[in-house]
Design an enzyme around this catalytic site. Structure first.
Site, mmCIF file in Angstrom:
data_model
loop_
_atom_site.group_PDB
_atom_site.id
_atom_site.type_symbol
_atom_site.label_atom_id
_atom_site.label_comp_id
_atom_site.label_asym_id
_atom_site.label_seq_id
_atom_site.Cartn_x
_atom_site.Cartn_y
_atom_site.Cartn_z
ATOM 1 N N HIS A 1 0.837 -1.203 0.000
ATOM 2 C CA HIS A 1 0.000 0.000 0.000
ATOM 3 C C HIS A 1 0.871 1.252 0.000
ATOM 4 C CE1 HIS A 1 -3.111 2.638 2.225
ATOM 5 N NE2 HIS A 1 -3.581 2.421 1.001
ATOM 6 N N GLU B 1 0.365 -0.849 -4.670
ATOM 7 C CA GLU B 1 -0.845 -0.028 -4.786
ATOM 8 C C GLU B 1 -0.447 1.428 -4.633
ATOM 9 O OE1 GLU B 1 -4.247 2.384 -3.516
ATOM 10 O OE2 GLU B 1 -2.353 2.059 -2.478
ATOM 11 N N ASP C 1 -1.578 5.857 -5.948
ATOM 12 C CA ASP C 1 -2.657 6.806 -6.227
ATOM 13 C C ASP C 1 -2.171 7.849 -7.219
ATOM 14 O OD1 ASP C 1 -4.350 5.929 -3.719
ATOM 15 O OD2 ASP C 1 -2.339 6.388 -2.973
ATOM 16 N N HIS D 1 -1.360 10.441 -2.748
ATOM 17 C CA HIS D 1 -2.688 10.047 -2.290
ATOM 18 C C HIS D 1 -3.622 11.232 -2.087
ATOM 19 C CE1 HIS D 1 -5.776 9.022 0.731
ATOM 20 N NE2 HIS D 1 -5.826 7.882 0.074
#
Length: 261
Positions: free
Chosen positions: A17, A51, A53, A66
């Site tokens: 993440h 993962e 953004d 993010h």
């Protein structure tokens, strides 16, 4: 057919993440999430998936970030869309380094990326940038329309190939209603255009993950990935339940847990 993004067969999939932001750089400075060094640290662990953004800077560069502003990560109150890529690069230099989407895809050719399109302005450029890499990219967004715009841009650029994709909030809410009323045909229709469900175990008082959701998703050939799981005991419990992927801030712990399993 299963999308190539899912080619690694080990279960559960470990999705780092925002990279791995628990380490420090050579000068002892903290590495922040979504930075170049955070992704490099995750890559060094041997994980297959990161993962991240996507936002767009004032000069139109897609960056891995993010929040829609810089305050939490850098202390700067401005929005990502208000700074240029060069400005953001200077701000991020002591925090692990800025990572643009284009650089991420080029610098880590053996990583598979799970990209959450956070900004409306990012949808089209994200789709175009990932087009040469569709086999190792999954595109998602809380907004189904935004997600679909990114997919359409990739399809147009490739002439027919698309990244993998996971459901947005609207699709997921309708799916939970369909499961609650035992409307299996409706649930199957909702799952036709997605490859994965990426969900929390619970949202406030609502239980999202269930054995029924897993059963219906798997029957449709759709994987279930749960976020954000950082405790080893929870990782083991979810894997035993049949979850296909663990999204975690602690990819280092997940690697230890599942390599020993």
């Amino acid at each position: 057919m299963t999308h190539p993004w899912f080619a690694p067969t080990a279960r559960p999939r470990i999705l780092a993440h925002r990279g791995l932001a628990t380490a420090t750089d050579a000068e002892g400075r903290a590495i922040v999430e979504n930075s170049l060094l955070a992704v490099a640290a995750a890559h060094a662990l041997g994980v297959d998936y990161v993962e991240s953004d996507c936002h767009v800077t004032a000069d139109g560069v897609v960056v891995l970030f993010h929040d829609d502003d810089l305050h939490r990560v850098t202390g700067d109150p401005r929005r990502v869309a208000e700074v240029t890529a060069a400005e953001l690069e200077r701000i991020m230099e002591p925090r692990g380094g800025l990572l643009t989407l284009a650089h991420a895809l080029d610098a880590f050719p053996d990583l598979r990326f799970n990209l959450d399109v956070k900004a409306e302005a990012a949808a089209l450029p994200v789709g175009r940038l990932v087009a040469p890499h569709v086999q190792r990219v999954l595109v998602t967004s809380f907004s189904d329309p935004r997600r679909r715009r990114a997919l359409a841009a990739a399809l147009e650029a490739t002439g027919g190939s698309r990244p993998a994709t996971s459901a947005g909030t609207g699709t997921l809410v309708r799916l939970l209603v369909a499961l609650a009323v035992r409307a299996d045909r409706w649930a199957a229709r909702l799952l036709r255009d997605v490859d994965a469900l990426q969900i929390p175990e619970r949202h406030r008082r609502v239980r999202v993950l269930s054995t029924r959701l897993l059963t219906v998703a798997h029957a449709a050939g759709v994987e279930v990935h749960v976020w954000t799981i950082n405790a080893p005991d929870d990782m083991r419990r979810l894997a035993a339940l049949g979850v296909d992927g663990i999204v975690t801030d602690r990819a280092d712990l997940a690697v230890e847990v599942f390599r020993r399993a």
